[in-house]
Design a protein around this motif. Structure first.
Motif, short mmCIF file in Angstrom:
data_model
loop_
_atom_site.label_atom_id
_atom_site.label_comp_id
_atom_site.label_asym_id
_atom_site.label_seq_id
_atom_site.Cartn_x
_atom_site.Cartn_y
_atom_site.Cartn_z
N ARG A 1 -5.75 10.10 -57.13
CA ARG A 1 -4.90 8.53 -57.69
C ARG A 1 -5.11 8.73 -59.17
NH1 ARG A 1 -8.63 5.01 -53.97
NH2 ARG A 1 -7.58 5.81 -52.00
N TYR B 1 -2.09 10.89 -60.39
CA TYR B 1 -0.76 10.40 -60.30
C TYR B 1 -0.42 9.14 -60.43
CZ TYR B 1 0.08 15.27 -58.78
OH TYR B 1 0.18 16.50 -58.91
N VAL C 1 1.97 8.10 -63.27
CA VAL C 1 3.48 8.00 -63.15
C VAL C 1 4.17 6.62 -62.74
CG1 VAL C 1 5.34 8.92 -61.48
CG2 VAL C 1 3.39 10.32 -61.83
N LEU C 2 3.45 5.74 -62.43
CA LEU C 2 3.74 4.41 -62.22
C LEU C 2 4.34 3.56 -63.39
CD1 LEU C 2 1.33 3.07 -59.46
CD2 LEU C 2 3.74 3.92 -59.10
N VAL D 1 11.37 4.36 -65.80
CA VAL D 1 12.02 4.92 -64.70
C VAL D 1 13.70 5.72 -65.39
CG1 VAL D 1 13.72 4.39 -62.65
CG2 VAL D 1 11.31 3.42 -63.21
N ILE E 1 15.06 -0.97 -55.73
CA ILE E 1 14.70 -0.61 -56.97
C ILE E 1 13.21 -0.58 -57.28
CG2 ILE E 1 15.16 -1.06 -59.32
CD1 ILE E 1 18.20 -1.04 -58.65
N GLU E 2 12.72 -1.95 -56.69
CA GLU E 2 11.53 -1.99 -57.07
C GLU E 2 10.50 -1.12 -56.64
OE1 GLU E 2 10.28 -5.55 -55.14
OE2 GLU E 2 11.77 -6.67 -55.91
N ILE F 1 11.09 2.13 -56.86
CA ILE F 1 11.64 3.53 -57.35
C ILE F 1 10.00 4.09 -58.14
CG2 ILE F 1 12.60 4.85 -59.16
CD1 ILE F 1 15.03 3.14 -58.59
N PRO F 2 9.29 3.44 -59.02
CA PRO F 2 8.02 3.91 -59.16
C PRO F 2 7.25 4.76 -58.40
CG PRO F 2 8.64 1.68 -60.53
CD PRO F 2 9.29 1.76 -59.43
N ARG F 3 7.09 4.06 -57.24
CA ARG F 3 6.05 4.64 -56.32
C ARG F 3 6.79 5.49 -55.72
NH1 ARG F 3 4.27 -0.96 -53.37
NH2 ARG F 3 6.12 -1.58 -54.49
N ARG G 1 8.58 7.92 -57.17
CA ARG G 1 8.42 8.86 -58.14
C ARG G 1 7.00 9.27 -58.15
NH1 ARG G 1 9.15 7.61 -63.80
NH2 ARG G 1 9.97 9.60 -64.14
N ARG G 2 6.13 8.33 -57.95
CA ARG G 2 4.58 8.84 -57.95
C ARG G 2 4.68 9.78 -56.69
NH1 ARG G 2 0.09 4.78 -56.98
NH2 ARG G 2 1.02 4.31 -55.14
N ARG H 1 6.51 13.08 -57.12
CA ARG H 1 5.69 14.01 -58.22
C ARG H 1 4.48 14.84 -57.79
NH1 ARG H 1 5.38 13.11 -64.01
NH2 ARG H 1 7.44 11.66 -63.52
N ALA H 2 3.88 14.01 -56.98
CA ALA H 2 2.65 14.88 -56.42
C ALA H 2 3.04 15.57 -55.26
CB ALA H 2 1.69 13.67 -55.80
N ASP I 1 12.05 14.18 -59.58
CA ASP I 1 13.12 13.09 -59.96
C ASP I 1 14.56 13.30 -59.10
OD1 ASP I 1 11.58 11.19 -61.15
OD2 ASP I 1 12.22 12.14 -63.06
N VAL J 1 13.83 12.08 -55.67
CA VAL J 1 13.94 10.62 -55.78
C VAL J 1 15.53 10.12 -55.75
CG1 VAL J 1 13.54 8.38 -57.16
CG2 VAL J 1 11.62 9.99 -57.01
N LEU K 1 -1.53 13.16 -49.28
CA LEU K 1 -0.89 11.94 -50.59
C LEU K 1 -0.55 10.74 -49.89
CD1 LEU K 1 1.41 14.62 -52.36
CD2 LEU K 1 -0.64 13.61 -53.06
N VAL L 1 -3.19 8.63 -52.01
CA VAL L 1 -2.52 7.99 -53.19
C VAL L 1 -1.34 6.74 -52.57
CG1 VAL L 1 -0.89 8.55 -55.03
CG2 VAL L 1 -2.31 10.34 -54.41
N GLN M 1 -1.81 5.08 -50.12
CA GLN M 1 -2.62 4.21 -49.31
C GLN M 1 -1.82 3.75 -48.04
OE1 GLN M 1 -5.58 2.11 -51.78
NE2 GLN M 1 -4.96 3.25 -53.28
#
Lengths: 246, 165
Positions: free
Chosen positions: A50, A53, A56-57, A61, B7-8, B10-12, B14-15, B18-19, B28, B31, B115, B119, B121
């Motif tokens: 955690r 990574y 990244v959040l 974007v 869109i909300e 996207i950050p997760r 990407r996380r 990436r992992a 990316d 994604v 993951l 990560v 969860q």
């Protein structure tokens, strides 16, 4: 002692055991230090992954990801155009209109400009204050010829300051202003759009220091502007959108 | 359009990407392919169901197809990962790098499960749904992956697990 399963040991780490089952696993671990050591290592893996990574959040974007749109929709529009106008004309229309940029670039620019002009105002940031919210919304709705709503952003820390009427290329424009406890201001710009009603995705534009998320719903364009981090602004934009489209 | 709800996430996404693949740009791309597929298949999403789990399912499918097509994962795994355990260290930074290296040494199937659980969860049921594998397979992959990571990390003792009683 009842033997615990491997699955229960993992569930213990991932925090999804009932009270009773937790107690059983804990009793087992006291009696089996090698399992306790193993679980300690697994829990540490969770924590390390955690911390590795989660950053990244917080990264912005990339614009390319926010701009991803449906190829299917584009194909659909193209097919409709071909059907209506004939093959030759259809191709022409596709070339002219079916491009990745389906929004007027001027919407975020106009919204950011209006934001930059009015948000620093100390004494007259709005024409009608939030004390007269009902009057404000009624008045702007009448001028724009639609039923407007001032989104409620208090749960996000932004209180409505009020609003004003502006003029834009398509006539009247409504601007709602919000402010947080530190005086940080956001504005929501609502204007009538030219052409056929349509819906678009969220788009982002950086207009100098002002960040803007904007979208078109039917005949109206919406743009939320602020000088805050893009993720924070996106969060607010998501709430605004949901309230306007319950 | 509810599509904007995507869109909300996207950050997760990407996380997780990436992992999963390590490299920022490859991640990316993953994604981006996932989002395109999600847009095109959005009509298949049942409103009210968990959008995040649905997006993870799409990403899993895209990832599997890409891995199959380019064999990216296998090449990377063979080139970069020494099959020896890494030296135990007290340094936080080094430790994170070690964890990352060890993570890359897992098979893609094991890495996905670890993951999604650690990560992202997700619950084991959600992982089972997202990857379309039985829950027993989720548990066995998780168990093997965690044990392999522990072995490769040398099982160093840094923070003792609190055992009540």
């Amino acid at each position: 002692m009842k033997p615990v399963t491997e699955a229960e040991l993992h569930t213990y780490i991932d925090g999804a055991l009932s009270e009773g089952a937790r107690a059983e696993v804990e009793a087992w671990l006291v009696a089996h230090p090698e399992d306790a050591e193993r679980l300690r290592a697994y829990a540490e893996q969770n924590a390390l992954l955690r911390s590795l990574y989660n950053p990244v959040l917080d990264e912005p974007v990339p614009a390319a990801l926010l701009a991803v749109r449906s190829h299917a929709w584009r194909r659909y529009f193209a097919a409709a155009a071909i059907f209506a106008l004939g093959i030759g004309l259809g191709w022409l229309v596709r070339g002219m209109f079916i491009t990745p940029q389906m929004l007027p670039a001027s919407l975020p620019r106009l919204a950011a400009t209006a934001h930059a002009v009015y948000s620093p105002e100390v004494r007259h940031p709005v024409e009608v204050t939030a004390n007269e919210e009902e009057h404000l919304v009624g008045w702007l709705s009448k001028r724009l010829g639609t039923t407007l709503k001032a989104p409620k952003l208090a749960p996000l820390g932004y209180e409505l300051v009020g609003g004003r009427l502006l003029s834009g290329p398509q006539g009247p424009v409504a601007q709602f202003m919000y402010q947080d406890a530190r005086g940080q201001r956001l504005t929501l710009y609502v204007s009538r759009q030219r052409g056929e009603p349509r819906d678009t995705a969220f788009r982002f534009s950086q207009e100098d220091r002002v960040s803007v998320f904007y979208w078109v719903d039917g005949n109206f364009g919406y743009a939320l502007s602020g000088e805050i981090k893009r993720e924070q602004l996106l969060n607010v934009a998501g709430v605004v959108y949901k309230q306007l489209n319950p | 359009m509810d599509r904007r709800l995507i869109i909300e996430h996207i950050p997760r996404l990407r996380r997780y990407a990436r992992a999963l693949v390590g490299d920022r740009y490859v991640a990316d791309d993953l994604v981006q392919d996932t989002l395109e597929r999600a847009w095109n298949k959005f009509y298949l999403w049942r409103p009210g169901s968990d959008l995040r789990a649905w997006l993870f399912t799409i990403m899993h499918n895209v990832f599997v197809n890409q891995a199959r097509r380019r064999r990216y994962e296998i090449e990377q795994a063979m080139e970069e990962v020494p099959a020896v355990s890494v030296r135990a260290t007290q340094s936080e930074q080094l430790e994170l790098q070690d964890v990352d290296r060890v993570l890359r040494s897992l098979s893609p199937e094991q890495r996905e499960v670890v993951l999604l659980v650690a990560v992202e969860q997700l619950t084991y049921e959600e992982v089972s749904g997202a990857l379309d594998i039985p829950i027993g397979t989720v548990m066995s992959r998780l168990s093997r992956a965690r044990e392999r990571m522990r072995q490769l990390l040398g099982g160093q003792t840094v923070m003792p697990l609190k055992v009540v009683k």
